[in-house]
Design a protein around this motif. Structure first.
Motif, short mmCIF file in Angstrom:
data_model
loop_
_atom_site.label_atom_id
_atom_site.label_comp_id
_atom_site.label_asym_id
_atom_site.label_seq_id
_atom_site.Cartn_x
_atom_site.Cartn_y
_atom_site.Cartn_z
N LEU A 276 0.84 -1.23 0.11
CA LEU A 276 -0.11 0.00 -0.01
C LEU A 276 0.89 1.12 0.12
N ASN A 277 0.54 2.29 -0.81
CA ASN A 277 1.19 3.59 -0.61
C ASN A 277 0.09 4.30 0.41
N LEU A 278 0.82 5.59 1.01
CA LEU A 278 -0.06 6.34 1.69
C LEU A 278 -1.40 6.98 1.06
N SER A 279 -1.43 7.33 -0.19
CA SER A 279 -2.57 7.68 -0.80
C SER A 279 -3.58 6.52 -0.76
N GLN A 280 -3.39 5.41 -1.11
CA GLN A 280 -4.33 4.48 -0.85
C GLN A 280 -5.06 4.46 0.53
N THR A 281 -4.26 4.31 1.50
CA THR A 281 -4.57 4.43 3.10
C THR A 281 -5.45 5.90 3.19
N GLU A 282 -5.00 6.63 2.69
CA GLU A 282 -5.84 7.93 2.83
C GLU A 282 -7.23 7.79 2.38
N ARG A 283 -7.23 7.24 1.07
CA ARG A 283 -8.39 7.31 0.47
C ARG A 283 -9.60 6.29 0.91
N THR A 284 -8.93 5.22 1.48
CA THR A 284 -10.08 4.49 2.45
C THR A 284 -10.38 5.09 3.60
N GLY A 285 -9.40 5.91 4.08
CA GLY A 285 -9.59 6.78 5.52
C GLY A 285 -10.82 7.68 5.20
N ILE A 286 -10.87 8.35 4.08
CA ILE A 286 -11.61 9.40 3.60
C ILE A 286 -12.96 8.66 3.40
N PHE A 287 -13.12 7.67 2.82
CA PHE A 287 -14.36 6.76 2.76
C PHE A 287 -14.97 6.84 4.07
N ASP A 288 -14.16 6.07 4.93
CA ASP A 288 -14.69 5.82 6.19
C ASP A 288 -14.75 6.93 6.93
N GLY A 289 -14.15 8.24 6.97
CA GLY A 289 -14.29 9.26 7.49
C GLY A 289 -15.94 10.05 7.20
N GLY A 290 -16.42 9.90 5.85
CA GLY A 290 -17.53 10.32 5.57
C GLY A 290 -18.84 9.38 6.06
N ILE A 291 -18.65 8.23 6.13
CA ILE A 291 -19.65 7.39 6.76
C ILE A 291 -19.68 7.86 8.34
N ILE A 292 -18.53 7.97 9.17
CA ILE A 292 -18.76 8.36 10.22
C ILE A 292 -19.26 9.49 10.78
N ALA A 293 -18.82 10.47 9.74
CA ALA A 293 -19.40 11.94 10.02
C ALA A 293 -20.92 11.94 10.08
N LEU A 294 -21.44 11.00 9.02
CA LEU A 294 -22.91 11.19 8.96
C LEU A 294 -23.31 10.40 10.02
N GLN A 295 -22.77 9.53 10.49
CA GLN A 295 -23.32 8.72 11.58
C GLN A 295 -23.45 9.67 12.93
N PHE A 296 -22.31 10.65 13.21
CA PHE A 296 -22.38 11.32 14.10
C PHE A 296 -23.43 12.38 14.13
N MET A 297 -23.71 12.93 12.94
CA MET A 297 -24.77 14.01 12.71
C MET A 297 -26.13 13.27 12.92
N LEU A 298 -26.26 11.95 12.69
CA LEU A 298 -27.73 11.26 13.03
C LEU A 298 -27.83 11.20 14.54
#
Ligand SMILES: Cc1cc2nc3c(=O)[nH]c(=O)nc-3n(C[C@H](O)[C@H](O)[C@H](O)COP(=O)(O)O)c2cc1C
Length: 203
Positions: A120-142
């Motif tokens: 893995l390179n760091l940008s791949q790790t960051e990309r999955t982190g951004i996906f996960d971050g979007g999901i958890i952000a909405l979860q927090f708002m709900l």
């Protein structure tokens, strides 16, 4: 659940005298953490800014969004940890200990992660982190809405400088977003959505 989905809207002005009790905020974060994440690595890190000195530091890197800063009970800063795989063993060991994962699955998953991390390179790790971050952000708002609070997701800030506000390593922790949360002091406004036929195709 349906009401929460329909009634959530971005609220930018809150009762400045209302502080969400610490215990409740912790409970909200615990509920938020039920969100799914890639390989269950749970890479999102939260910094909860409630105090004036930190709000002042944050103000310097915001583009607008001053009313949220001044009136919210808290500004939640969210980062993704690029060293998320360091916790893989702890996470899977806990699952085995709780009887939620067979030991063979734990061993296989850890082997897979070790092999994968090498490629893995760091940008791949960051990309999955951004996906996960979007999901958890909405979860927090709900979750916040279910607790009787309102939120506003905020992307208007200097992303490269968010880590400096809380003094963490910006190479390791990549800024995702900020969410303001508090007791609403305005009705906000309803926003429009595209029609389903503009965004979805049934094949
Ligand atoms: C990634 C992201 C960044 C956003 N940034 C801001 C922002 O900086 N300031 C703001 O007032 N609203 C911000 N918003 C809120 C959007 O304007 C809002 O979600 C959108 O207009 C739909 O309205 P609703 O949230 O009330 O349904 C952001 C939303 C998202 C998802």
């Amino acid at each position: 659940m349906k009401n929460i989905l329909i009634e959530r809207r971005s609220i930018r002005k809150y009762d400045p005298n209302y502080k969400i009790p610490r215990k409740e905020l912790e409970e909200m974060l615990k509920e938020t953490m039920r969100a799914p994440s890639s390989m269950n690595m749970q890479p999102t890190r939260f910094f909860i800014i409630e105090s004036d000195p930190y709000k002042k530091k944050l103000e310097r890197i915001l583009y607008g969004n001053k009313v949220q800063l001044d009136t919210s009970s808290a500004m939640i800063l969210m980062f993704t940890d690029l060293q998320k795989y360091d916790l893989a063993e702890n996470i899977f060991d806990l699952a085995v200990k709780k009887g939620l994962m067979p030991k063979e699955v734990r061993d296989r998953q850890l082997r897979n992660i070790t092999n994968m991390v090498e490629d893995l390179n760091l940008s791949q790790t960051e990309r999955t982190g951004i996906f996960d971050g979007g999901i958890i952000a909405l979860q927090f708002m709900l979750v916040a809405k279910a607790h009787g609070y309102d939120t506003c997701p905020i992307g208007g800030f200097k992303h490269d400088e968010l880590a400096d506000v809380v003094g963490i390593d910006k190479k390791r922790y990549k800024a995702l977003h900020i969410i303001s949360v508090g007791k609403a002091d305005e009705a906000g406004y309803e926003s429009v959505r595209l029609n389903i036929n503009e965004v979805a195709k049934f094949l």
